[in-house]
Design a protein around this motif. Structure first.
Motif, mmCIF file in Angstrom:
data_model
loop_
_atom_site.group_PDB
_atom_site.id
_atom_site.type_symbol
_atom_site.label_atom_id
_atom_site.label_comp_id
_atom_site.label_asym_id
_atom_site.label_seq_id
_atom_site.Cartn_x
_atom_site.Cartn_y
_atom_site.Cartn_z
ATOM 1 N N LYS A 176 73.304 31.556 55.371
ATOM 2 C CA LYS A 176 74.331 31.118 56.498
ATOM 3 C C LYS A 176 75.504 30.405 55.664
ATOM 4 N N CYS A 177 76.753 30.248 56.418
ATOM 5 C CA CYS A 177 77.763 29.674 55.963
ATOM 6 C C CYS A 177 78.372 28.801 56.983
ATOM 7 N N HIS B 25 90.648 28.491 61.482
ATOM 8 C CA HIS B 25 89.473 28.855 62.197
ATOM 9 C C HIS B 25 88.721 30.097 61.110
ATOM 10 N N LEU B 26 87.436 30.073 60.859
ATOM 11 C CA LEU B 26 87.023 30.994 60.110
ATOM 12 C C LEU B 26 86.229 32.231 61.214
ATOM 13 N N THR B 27 86.569 33.546 60.966
ATOM 14 C CA THR B 27 86.065 34.463 61.788
ATOM 15 C C THR B 27 84.893 35.134 61.281
ATOM 16 N N GLN B 28 84.786 34.951 59.999
ATOM 17 C CA GLN B 28 83.797 35.733 59.129
ATOM 18 C C GLN B 28 83.489 34.863 57.811
ATOM 19 N N CYS B 29 82.255 34.403 57.655
ATOM 20 C CA CYS B 29 81.480 33.858 56.296
ATOM 21 C C CYS B 29 80.296 34.579 56.078
ATOM 22 N N ARG B 30 80.325 35.537 55.137
ATOM 23 C CA ARG B 30 79.158 36.251 54.876
ATOM 24 C C ARG B 30 78.805 36.360 53.238
ATOM 25 N N LEU C 68 83.117 25.629 51.538
ATOM 26 C CA LEU C 68 82.037 26.314 52.381
ATOM 27 C C LEU C 68 80.404 25.855 51.928
ATOM 28 N N ARG C 69 79.700 25.528 52.810
ATOM 29 C CA ARG C 69 78.265 25.117 52.357
ATOM 30 C C ARG C 69 77.559 26.510 52.903
ATOM 31 N N GLY D 255 74.489 25.720 47.842
ATOM 32 C CA GLY D 255 75.530 24.942 47.379
ATOM 33 C C GLY D 255 77.029 24.830 48.116
ATOM 34 N N ASP D 256 77.793 23.837 47.823
ATOM 35 C CA ASP D 256 79.141 23.781 48.336
ATOM 36 C C ASP D 256 80.116 24.394 47.568
ATOM 37 N N VAL D 257 80.790 25.258 48.304
ATOM 38 C CA VAL D 257 81.543 26.380 47.451
ATOM 39 C C VAL D 257 82.914 25.870 47.441
ATOM 40 N N PRO D 258 83.794 25.525 46.757
ATOM 41 C CA PRO D 258 85.288 25.684 46.957
ATOM 42 C C PRO D 258 85.748 26.983 47.013
ATOM 43 N N VAL D 259 86.663 27.471 47.634
ATOM 44 C CA VAL D 259 87.485 28.683 47.770
ATOM 45 C C VAL D 259 88.790 28.606 47.883
ATOM 46 N N GLN D 260 89.586 29.190 47.197
ATOM 47 C CA GLN D 260 90.885 29.087 47.381
ATOM 48 C C GLN D 260 91.445 30.454 47.886
#
Length: 241
Positions: free
Chosen positions: A190-191, A81-86, A226-227, A52-57
């Protein structure tokens, strides 16, 4: 220019991946044999599935101190820049298929890289000041494509220990023992950052006697898309004749 001089766990060599466990020594082993068992999953295909493609605020507030007093901010250029997406699988919903979940716990960290251009007086040069504004958030995501519930492993030999009785029949033999340990290796989720949108409010402060400021309080409304993907086994439909 001000720099972050704080201490912490980042003083070692920074690696982008998890290194192998260091080996203190190598044991001498004997000849072995192996035997193949029943083949599993013949004819299936391993493909990357878009969960899924997830919108995050994310909402964040920061106080930025300029290196010198300013009369006006001309422009603020921004990059994220993202340093973590878990993503970690969460407990399944009542309607989820058996053995699957459509929910994850999402951990996101990153920073906004800001290039602030300002002037110190009524005339003169435009100065640049670059600063990173960190942010983080943790949330639950539902309604994804089915995700296999992770299989657990047991690596502690004391949980499934095998003991033999001693020669006197009064206690375990301390010189003979065994165990059963196992690992199931699950496919990670994965993100990937697809897009972002940022709305900010800037509030000036800490003025001197000439009306100049060196403090900018920023309130940021960050919206990420985020995908989430995962490799899964996919059944191949039978060939139509």
């Amino acid at each position: 220019m001000k720099r972050n001089t704080g201490c912490g766990c980042g003083k070692g060599h920074a690696h982008g991946k998890c290194p192998d466990m260091p080996a203190c020594d190598t044991a001498k082993s004997h000849a072995h044999f192996c035997e193949a068992g029943t083949v599993l999953n013949p004819g299936e295909v391993e493909e990357t599935i878009i969960l899924g493609d997830v919108p995050v605020q994310v909402l964040t507030e920061s106080d930025i101190c300029l290196p010198t007093f300013a009369t006006d901010v001309k422009e603020i250029r921004k990059n994220i820049h993202l340093t973590q997406c878990r993503a970690m699988p969460a407990a399944p919903s009542p309607t989820d298929p058996v053995g699957f979940t459509t929910n994850v716990k999402l951990f996101v960290e990153g920073y906004i890289h800001k290039n602030i251009q300002f002037v110190e007086d009524c005339e003169g040069y435009v100065k640049d000041y670059m600063v990173n504004v960190p942010f983080k958030c943790y949330t639950r995501v539902t309604g994804l494509a089915p995700i296999p519930i992770p299989a657990f492993s047991s690596k502690n030999a004391t949980n499934n220990e095998i003991r033999e009785i001693g020669k006197d029949g009064m206690a375990a033999n301390r010189c003979a023992f065994g165990s059963n340990t196992f690992e199931f290796l699950n496919e990670p989720i994965k993100c990937k950052l697809l897009s972002w949108d940022l709305t900010e409010g800037n509030f000036l402060g800490n003025f001197d006697n000439w009306g100049r400021f060196d403090k900018v309080t920023e309130k940021d409304d960050i919206n990420l898309v985020l995908r989430l993907t995962q490799k899964q086994l996919v059944d191949v439909p039978p060939t139509m004749i």
